[in-house]
Design a protein around this motif. Structure first.
Motif, short mmCIF file in Angstrom:
data_model
loop_
_atom_site.label_atom_id
_atom_site.label_comp_id
_atom_site.label_asym_id
_atom_site.label_seq_id
_atom_site.Cartn_x
_atom_site.Cartn_y
_atom_site.Cartn_z
N LYS A 212 0.87 -1.16 -0.11
CA LYS A 212 -0.18 -0.47 0.15
C LYS A 212 0.69 1.25 0.09
CE LYS A 212 -4.09 2.46 2.45
NZ LYS A 212 -4.48 2.80 3.11
N ASP A 213 0.80 2.51 -1.43
CA ASP A 213 1.28 3.59 -1.47
C ASP A 213 2.90 2.89 -1.52
OD1 ASP A 213 -1.68 4.48 -1.67
OD2 ASP A 213 -1.55 5.21 0.52
N SER B 178 9.33 9.06 4.79
CA SER B 178 8.49 9.24 5.99
C SER B 178 8.16 10.80 6.86
CB SER B 178 8.29 7.89 6.78
OG SER B 178 9.20 8.50 8.25
N SER C 156 0.97 9.85 6.12
CA SER C 156 1.46 9.31 4.74
C SER C 156 2.81 8.53 4.56
CB SER C 156 1.29 8.82 3.35
OG SER C 156 1.01 10.59 3.00
N TYR C 157 3.85 8.19 3.91
CA TYR C 157 4.73 7.88 3.49
C TYR C 157 5.50 9.43 3.09
CZ TYR C 157 4.70 2.99 3.26
OH TYR C 157 4.91 1.84 3.67
N SER D 269 3.90 12.27 2.72
CA SER D 269 3.38 13.52 3.76
C SER D 269 4.03 14.86 3.94
CB SER D 269 2.50 13.74 4.60
OG SER D 269 1.17 12.13 5.18
N GLN E 129 -5.92 7.16 5.86
CA GLN E 129 -5.47 7.20 4.23
C GLN E 129 -3.28 6.40 4.95
OE1 GLN E 129 -4.72 11.09 3.94
NE2 GLN E 129 -7.07 11.54 3.63
N GLY E 130 -3.80 6.11 6.16
CA GLY E 130 -2.44 5.66 6.13
C GLY E 130 -1.36 4.72 5.81
N PRO E 131 0.09 3.99 5.69
CA PRO E 131 -0.28 2.36 4.55
C PRO E 131 -0.42 1.31 5.75
CG PRO E 131 2.10 3.70 5.50
CD PRO E 131 0.88 4.38 5.76
N TYR F 245 -2.97 1.01 7.29
CA TYR F 245 -4.13 1.23 8.17
C TYR F 245 -5.10 -0.54 7.59
CZ TYR F 245 -9.30 1.77 8.80
OH TYR F 245 -10.40 1.80 9.28
#
Length: 800
Positions: A211-212, A312, A351-352, A354, A375-377, A379
């Motif tokens: 994810k992301d 991050s 997020s990574y 942000s 929205q966190g990777p 989650y």
């Protein structure tokens, strides 16, 4: 095949001479670890010839930690076969999830997983042995209590216990500090020092954490840490990030963190440093995992480190205050920990990648969870555990100085202590002074029949003649050489191999090595011919191209490591861009050379430790603070050039600034030519209040004025006309040159102008106004000429 079932736990154990070929009677189709058959031959319970031991003899386990598990026989016993399993509390072993944690084979020639029951460990070959060793990794948090069970086969006799020396019951360790990092409660009692190697295995990849995942610029920053005392906290859950932690967390720079560590002086034994990794993950065949060596002693027995997860907001991974001292006064053999990211509490990004979003008030360090932000990777709406992003392995590679383990904690200690396990405590009176024991003599039996061997010591002094001194000779049973099922070389006891060293090169083909040492020489006194060192070739990215690696210019040389005499200095440079093919940059990034300082004095400077830093020299804003130390050696022994005082800058909250105003203007003229009126004066704000300073007071003041009493109908027409013209002229002047108006209009009589209203603003161009209304309308009055009038003008035009 021999099988039996524990009557208390309803758990089946399989015993076989060789588990490499599954038995037709005990295959997977028979129920997977749950076939129930009674063993042939007698069964012994409650017999303590054999013992199951978990490294450090813990009463509880730490989730995810790795422990050495040992099965050992007493000095006169041996066994041929065994079974070792780990079950969850209350489970019977018939299902996959009945088993807790996982075993890891150390010596494949000695142990293996059972063919028809894979969670269990058994012997590889049926031969006589006195001990076996495996690693066991504890299950994750929330697994509850665990029971490790062992069973022994000696000829046709089976030894097993549900409660006793072949069973170990442990429950999950509960944190005593809530969300904060668990801290050691007891001082370390170990003797000597120990040397460890820490290896960092990054597991943060797009395959495992899709994810992301940031495909560009993903990396681990340079790793920074230390072995230290419990008086120093590098970082901990529930604490706040220092400036050094913040710099690592947000920028990936270890400079400030290393400076903070080195300022701790005697609280730190070793500074731990490892290079950054670009990209974050590559196979070990391409790039070796970064590692570093460090030492610990009795006062500095904790190890901490951290590294930034980049990119991050402020996410890191690492260990905090890992205690390498056991309660039995020994040194931990091996620590394996899976790591998840944690938040440093300095940036509010989710997020990574942000954008930087400074946290208004610093928050406490905490582990990330799968429910932090949608929205966190990481989650997960179901709140599952975060898949670890890295694993750290800490292995003991050497010990120095005299050791004082109360209970042996590894195979080397066990071998040294086997002969003493069944003996009573030494009751030698303190008044009897002996020499050390001599080595054991050769065995009295040259065959496989039991014999005896002897050792001696000498009585050096008897301080109290009324107290008898015990014997000076000691005997124990033994057998002649060659009586083991193993080859002749087995009489030479060797330690286990230490893990392979890193490859000697970072690009292409190199060499790695590992070592072991002789634990016990053959009983017949012959030399041990078994090798103590092995080398092996290794390849790190054979197609790498060093020329494609872009590095910065060399930095300045560090200060010489010695204050006098011969020392070392170093300089570094950084990798600006790694090779495009993902290989390791082979360019040198560290240079070390010798440096010579003035000749050392015969008697070195003896200094006290640094005092604590003084309070800041100011109560707000920028100031200075100092610390001192004193010279302990006499001045006449030689001049000491060491600094006795250090000064550094300190910063407290900004000083409050009060509001600053200009002086009052002169009072204006009265706004009325007769009767009651008012005058005003004002002043301008030159500096607004800051950082809690005093607020601005009023900037406009008004006071009443009375020129003279107005008279009605008195005086000649000429006099009235003259006064009227003066009033109109005065009003015109106050109105900024507007068209003059009169209070008389054809057909109506107007009231005088009202007073000006208050200004709409205290500064920055306000507006004030006044009104004129009709007092009397005559019959001949026309509507437009008898209309109410309004005037406006600017006021308080000065800037705020």
């Amino acid at each position: 095949v021999q099988l039996y079932r524990s009557e208390r736990a309803n758990t089946t154990f399989f015993f076989t001479g060789s588990t490499r070929e599954p038995s037709e009677r005990a295959g997977k189709g028979d129920g997977y670890c749950s076939r129930i058959l009674r063993a042939q031959g007698p069964r012994k319970e409650g017999f303590n010839e054999f013992r199951l031991r978990v490294e450090g003899d813990p009463e509880s386990y730490h989730p995810g930690s790795t422990y050495r598990v040992t099965l050992v026989a007493s000095s006169s016993a041996y066994f041929r076969g065994f079974i070792l399993i780990a079950l969850r509390e209350g489970r019977e072993g018939g299902q996959d999830d009945d088993y807790a944690g996982r075993f890891q084979i150390i010596d494949e020639d000695d142990t293996q997983f059972m063919t028809n029951c894979p969670p269990a460990v058994t012997e590889s070959t049926p031969r006589r042995r006195t001990s076996i060793h495996v690693f066991w990794t504890a299950p994750p948090s929330g697994s509850g209590c665990v029971t490790l069970k062992a069973s022994i086969v000696q000829k046709r006799i089976i030894y097993f216990q549900d409660e006793g020396s072949l069973t170990k019951h442990m429950c999950e360790r509960e944190s005593q500090y809530g969300d904060s990092t668990e801290r050691p409660l007891l001082d370390c009692c170990a003797c000597g020092t120990a040397k460890y190697r820490v290896t960092y295995y990054g597991n943060w990849s797009e395959k495992i954490h899709p994810k992301d995942y940031p495909r560009r610029a993903n990396h681990w920053s340079a790793i920074i840490g230390a072995s230290h005392s419990k008086n120093y906290v590098l970082w901990e859950y529930g604490g706040y990030s220092s400036d050094g932690v913040k710099q690592v967390a947000e920028l990936g720079s270890p400079v400030k963190m290393e400076e903070e560590i080195r300022q701790k002086g005697d609280e730190v034994l070793t500074v731990i440093k490892m290079k950054a990794q670009w990209p974050a993950w590559q196979p070990l065949s391409v790039r070796a995992a970064p590692s570093a060596e460090f030492s610990v002693d009795r006062t500095r027995h904790l190890m901490s480190f951290l590294t930034m997860m980049g990119p991050s907001p402020d996410w890191n991974v690492g260990l905090s205050a890992e205690d390498l001292c056991t309660k039995e006064c020994g040194w931990v053999q091996r620590v394996v920990q899976d790591l998840i990211p944690w938040d440093a509490g300095t940036d509010s990004g989710v997020s990574y990648e942000s954008p930087n979003k400074l946290t208004q008030a610093p928050e406490k360090i905490r582990p990330l969870t799968s429910l932090d932000h949608p929205q966190g990777p990481f989650y997960d709406p179901e709140g599952g555990a975060i898949t670890p992003v890295a694993r750290v392995v800490v292995e003991r590679i050497a010990r120095k100085g005299e050791q004082c383990n109360i209970v042996p904690d590894n195979v080397d200690d066990i071998v040294a202590d086997i002969a003493q396990e069944e003996k009573e405590e030494d009751d030698t009176p303190e008044t009897c002074i002996y020499s050390n024991w001599s080595p054991w003599s050769a065995c009295s039996s040259a065959t496989c029949e039991k014999g005896k061997r002897m050792r001696q010591r000498m009585l050096k002094a008897q301080l109290d003649l009324s107290v008898p001194c015990p014997h000076t000779q000691d005997f124990e049973p033994c057998m002649g050489p060659g009586c083991s099922d193993e080859a002749d070389a087995s009489t030479c006891m060797m330690s286990e191999w230490i893990t392979w060293s890193p490859c000697s090169v970072s690009c292409g083909q190199g060499v790695r090595s590992r070592e072991r040492y002789v634990k016990q020489f053959p009983d017949n006194g012959s030399a041990c011919s078994m090798p103590t060192e092995e080398t092996d070739s290794c390849v790190v990215n054979p197609e790498c191209n060093p020329s494609s690696c872009l590095v910065t210019e060399w930095g300045e040389w560090d200060a010489c490591s010695a204050t006098c005499g011969l020392g070392m200095k170093r300089r570094e440079r950084m990798v600006k861009m790694p090779p495009a093919d993902g290989s390791i940059c082979s360019a040198e990034v560290l240079e070390v050379e010798k440096c010579m300082m003035p000749e050392c004095h015969t008697i070195p400077c003896m200094l006290t430790p640094w005092s604590d830093w003084s309070d800041c020299s100011v109560t707000c804003g920028k100031g200075l603070r100092t610390r001192q130390r004193t010279l302990k050696s006499p001045v006449e022994l030689g001049e000491c050039t060491e600094d006795l005082e250090q000064v550094e800058k300190c910063m407290l909250p900004e000083c409050p600034t009060d509001c600053l105003l200009t002086d009052w203007t002169e009072w204006s003229d009265c706004n009325k030519s007769c009767g009651k009126g008012h005058m005003i004066r004002n002043r301008v704000v030159k500096l607004e209040p800051q950082f809690g300073g005093d607020p601005c007071p009023e900037t406009v003041q008004r006071k009443k004025c009375k020129v003279r009493k107005c008279s009605r109908g008195q005086g000649s027409p000429e006099e009235k006309k003259r006064r009227k013209e003066q009033r109109e002229k005065r009003r015109s002047k106050q109105g900024g040159g507007r068209e003059e108006v009169t209070t008389e209009h054809p057909g109506c009589k107007m009231r005088p102008w009202s007073s000006w209203t208050d200004c709409t603003k205290l500064c920055g161009n306000g507006i004030e106004e006044r009104l004129m209304t009709a007092k009397r309308r005559f019959r001949s009055a026309q509507l437009p000429s008898c209309k109410d009038r309004k005037e406006m003008r600017a006021c308080n035009v000065h800037p705020c």
